[in-house]
Write a protein that holds these residues in place. Structure first.
Motif, PDB file in Angstrom:
ATOM      1  N   SER A  46      -2.781  -6.398  -1.084  1.00  0.00           N
ATOM      2  CA  SER A  46      -2.410  -4.991  -0.876  1.00  0.00           C
ATOM      3  C   SER A  46      -3.583  -4.163  -0.396  1.00  0.00           C
ATOM      4  O   SER A  46      -3.441  -2.986  -0.139  1.00  0.00           O
ATOM      5  CB  SER A  46      -1.880  -4.391  -2.183  1.00  0.00           C
ATOM      6  OG  SER A  46      -2.954  -4.131  -3.064  1.00  0.00           O
ATOM      7  N   THR A  58       0.824  -1.220   0.000  1.00  0.00           N
ATOM      8  CA  THR A  58       0.000   0.000   0.000  1.00  0.00           C
ATOM      9  C   THR A  58       0.857   1.267   0.000  1.00  0.00           C
ATOM     10  O   THR A  58       0.474   2.278  -0.551  1.00  0.00           O
ATOM     11  CB  THR A  58      -0.941   0.043   1.220  1.00  0.00           C
ATOM     12  OG1 THR A  58      -0.287  -0.584   2.303  1.00  0.00           O
ATOM     13  CG2 THR A  58      -2.244  -0.651   0.919  1.00  0.00           C
ATOM     14  N   SER A 118      -5.999  -2.038   1.427  1.00  0.00           N
ATOM     15  CA  SER A 118      -5.783  -1.254   2.619  1.00  0.00           C
ATOM     16  C   SER A 118      -6.862  -1.586   3.657  1.00  0.00           C
ATOM     17  O   SER A 118      -8.033  -1.691   3.324  1.00  0.00           O
ATOM     18  CB  SER A 118      -5.825   0.220   2.246  1.00  0.00           C
ATOM     19  OG  SER A 118      -6.177   0.969   3.373  1.00  0.00           O
TER      20      SER A 118
END
Ligand SMILES: [Fe+2]
Ligand SMILES: [Fe+2]
Length: 240
Positions: A235, A177, A237
């Protein structure tokens, strides 16, 4: 510009210079192998011409990296055959062409086009422009080779290998991220995409160009789509 920005930009251009040197060697090697199984292939002349382009690109990138204080050695090393063992010579060439052209050159064109949409230093802009013009042709050269091979042999063997090629094209950190180190402002002006933008361009180009292109020629993009989905899930978030 700050020392931090200058170093990051210089390193990025130095890295590109090395990638260009490797591309020149790869195209020269492939141009010598293709006639062994397909003497009439139009890819041979295109590869030789592309190899010259890549040498020119290497010099342009090296000149820029030196300007930013990061000199780079562009002496050719080895551009190793990246194809996995167990493939025939012809399949191995196709593997390399798909990885180097259909994926890498196509991604490179998208990156350069994105950079060219932004204001940049005049010398950076001139170099981006010159490289972009050639990489478009190198991408087409790869898709043309794939199209020709698709009419002459069964190319479906490539499908499970596309994720391997993708993994070799990008660093897994691209899907993190946040960048591994804080990014200074001003990268775009010097021809470098910030982390988030780089990932966005990479993913969108796969979805819009690379995967549909592979499917069109009979290489199932399913395994590659799964590879991408796994990385994107990894990835995601926690805030989203
Ligand atoms: Fe290039
Ligand atoms: Fe190229």
């Amino acid at each position: 510009m700050t020392a931090d920005l200058q170093r990051l930009v210089g390193e990025a251009w130095a890295f590109r210079a090395r990638v260009e040197v490797d591309a020149a060697l790869r195209f020269t090697r492939l141009a010598a192998v293709i006639p062994q199984f397909d003497p009439g292939s139009p890819a041979v002349a295109l590869m030789l011409s592309a190899a010259q382009d890549e040498q020119r690109h290497a010099a342009l990138c090296a000149e820029l990296s030196a300007t930013y204080g990061v000199p780079v050695d562009t002496t050719p090393g080895d551009a190793d055959d990246i194809a996995p063992p167990g493939l025939s010579r012809r399949q191995a060439v196709l593997y390399e062409v798909v990885a180097a052209c259909c994926i890498t050159e196509t991604e490179s064109v998208a990156t350069l086009a994105t950079l060219l949409e932004e204001p940049a230093e005049p010398r950076v802009r001139a170099v981006l422009h010159e490289i972009a013009r050639d990489e478009v042709l190198h991408g087409k050269m790869g898709w043309g080779h794939l199209a020709r091979e698709a009419t002459l042999l069964d190319i479906s063997f490539l499908a499970p290998w596309i994720p391997v090629m993708l993994a070799g094209t990008v660093d897994d950190r691209l899907f993190a991220t946040a960048p591994s180190q804080p990014e200074p402002d001003g990268l775009l002006r010097h021809g470098v995409l910030p982390h988030a933008r780089k990932r966005e361009v990479f993913v969108q180009t796969l979805l819009d160009v690379v995967f549909p292109g592979l499917d069109r020629f009979g290489v199932d993009s399913g395994p590659a789509r799964s590879w991408l989905a796994e990385r994107q899930a990894g990835s995601a978030s926690p805030q989203r």
